[in-house]
Design a protein around this motif. Structure first.
Motif, PDB file in Angstrom:
ATOM      1  N   VAL A 203       0.719  -1.344  -0.086  1.00 21.12           N
ATOM      2  CA  VAL A 203      -0.089   0.043   0.134  1.00 21.12           C
ATOM      3  C   VAL A 203       0.854   1.225  -0.084  1.00 21.12           C
ATOM      4  O   VAL A 203       0.584   2.217  -0.705  1.00 21.12           O
ATOM      5  N   TYR A 204       1.665   1.369   0.782  1.00 19.50           N
ATOM      6  CA  TYR A 204       2.408   2.476   0.954  1.00 19.50           C
ATOM      7  C   TYR A 204       3.793   2.780   0.120  1.00 19.50           C
ATOM      8  O   TYR A 204       4.300   1.535  -0.364  1.00 19.50           O
ATOM      9  N   HIS A 205       3.879   3.809  -0.230  1.00 24.26           N
ATOM     10  CA  HIS A 205       5.346   4.045  -1.078  1.00 24.26           C
ATOM     11  C   HIS A 205       6.398   4.585  -0.238  1.00 24.26           C
ATOM     12  O   HIS A 205       6.195   5.683   0.311  1.00 24.26           O
ATOM     13  N   TYR A 206       7.508   3.959  -0.055  1.00 21.79           N
ATOM     14  CA  TYR A 206       8.585   4.290   0.722  1.00 21.79           C
ATOM     15  C   TYR A 206       9.708   4.786  -0.111  1.00 21.79           C
ATOM     16  O   TYR A 206       9.981   4.372  -1.020  1.00 21.79           O
ATOM     17  N   GLN A 207      10.355   5.832   0.558  1.00 19.97           N
ATOM     18  CA  GLN A 207      11.662   6.332  -0.117  1.00 19.97           C
ATOM     19  C   GLN A 207      12.765   5.860   0.894  1.00 19.97           C
ATOM     20  O   GLN A 207      12.366   5.651   1.898  1.00 19.97           O
TER      21      GLN A 207
END
Length: 344
Positions: A215-219
């Motif tokens: 679900v989440y987009h991490y950098q």
């Protein structure tokens, strides 16, 4: 007298019963009830063909009357299984069931976590009033995560945080032997960094937990000293309207033992975020203030929010209860089940 309950781990064939319990007795439309992909990502043990929940199944009704979830650190790297590190998740007793046995059984469910394979540590982050009482009676230490922040002084109108008029970042000379770079993708198979803080993590853990999140987009922030990679930070940029906050949620490797405020500010200016924050339990305050962060006074005027789903402009104390056979225990924002979607 024979127990009315069957204590077991949830088999995959009963996933609908598990989802029903979460949706009806924990929270309607909870993210784990709405998204099977997220539930599997966080709790499915494919090797054992079961979910990482212990339940009290009523022998008469066939329903779950209580449950506790857990997340092995090895959920995201099987090679970590021998370390025996676990996090707590949902812990719930049904409000509509009353019998003399249920509270005792629910306590037994929790104690079952300490009998998991190779058990070495357990922590629950985000604690209910009832759980806090149980931890106190059980002599389980309860503390809270400290929140450190660095504001972007180039922002004219803060929409997420609140900083008193006249407050400014203090000046400091950064150690130029360090470089910090914000990246979207990391070549995890080429990283040889080892976990520095217990419970220990690996590049494969970071890959599965963050880069492959459903679900989440991490950098990520790559931190190098004299060109050598020393740590990778998992980052999630939170957006509220046209504003954003830069949240550092986990660390692989060791944090700089030096001032890197200039490098941190460059990232803030690059992203346009109002501030960056860093939540931690277990490391000394000096570790973060030396880098250039300030410790948030939860009762002070400055507001650095923690709740974004839904957004609440207020400071929040996030408590942690932990039990470990080691001397040190370190927790970050993404540990336990803290950094997961609340709204889908």
């Amino acid at each position: 007298m024979e127990s009315v309950y069957n204590i077991k781990q949830v088999p995959t064939c009963e996933v609908n019963k598990l989802v029903h319990f979460i949706n009806v007795h924990w929270k309607h439309n909870h993210s784990l009830a709405v998204s099977r992909e997220l539930l599997n990502f966080q709790h499915l043990d494919k090797d054992k063909d079961c979910y990482n929940f212990f339940v009290a199944e009523n022998k008469e009704t066939g329903e779950y009357d209580a449950l506790i979830g857990f997340i092995p650190v090895a959920q995201y790297d099987k090679d970590l299984a021998g370390n025996g590190d676990y996090w707590g998740a949902i812990w719930k007793i049904r409000d509509d069931i009353y019998n003399s046995e249920l509270n005792t059984v629910a306590f037994f469910l929790w104690r079952s976590l300490f009998k998991l394979p190779y058990f070495h540590s357990y922590a629950a982050i985000g604690i209910s009033d009832i759980a806090r009482q149980i931890y106190k009676v059980s002599r389980i230490p309860v503390d809270y995560l400290r929140q450190y922040y660095l504001r972007n002084s180039r922002i004219k109108n803060y929409q997420i945080a609140f900083f008193p008029v006249g407050s400014q970042n203090g000046s400091a000379i950064s150690d130029e032997s360090y470089t910090l770079q914000l990246v979207h993708n990391v070549e995890w198979d080429k990283i040889a960094i080892k976990g520095e803080y217990a419970p220990f993590k690996t590049p494969l853990y970071f890959c599965h937990r963050f880069a492959e999140h459903p679900v989440y987009h991490y950098q990520f922030v790559e931190v190098r000293k004299n060109g050598i990679l020393e740590s990778v930070w998992a980052v999630r940029i939170m957006r509220v309207g046209d504003s954003s906050a830069f949240r550092i949620v986990d660390v692989l490797g060791k944090l700089p033992n030096a001032c890197v405020k200039g490098q941190l500010l460059d990232i803030l200016y690059q992203t346009g975020a109002e501030y960056m924050d860093f939540m931690n339990f277990g490391l000394p305050e000096e570790t973060f203030t030396k880098m250039g962060f300030e410790l948030l006074d939860l009762d002070g005027e400055t507001i650095v929010p923690n709740y974004f789903e839904p957004f609440e402009q207020r400071n929040v104390k996030i408590e942690i209860a932990y039990k470990t056979k080691g001397d040190n225990y370190v927790a970050f924002k993404a540990d336990s089940d803290q950094d997961r979607p609340n709204i889908l």
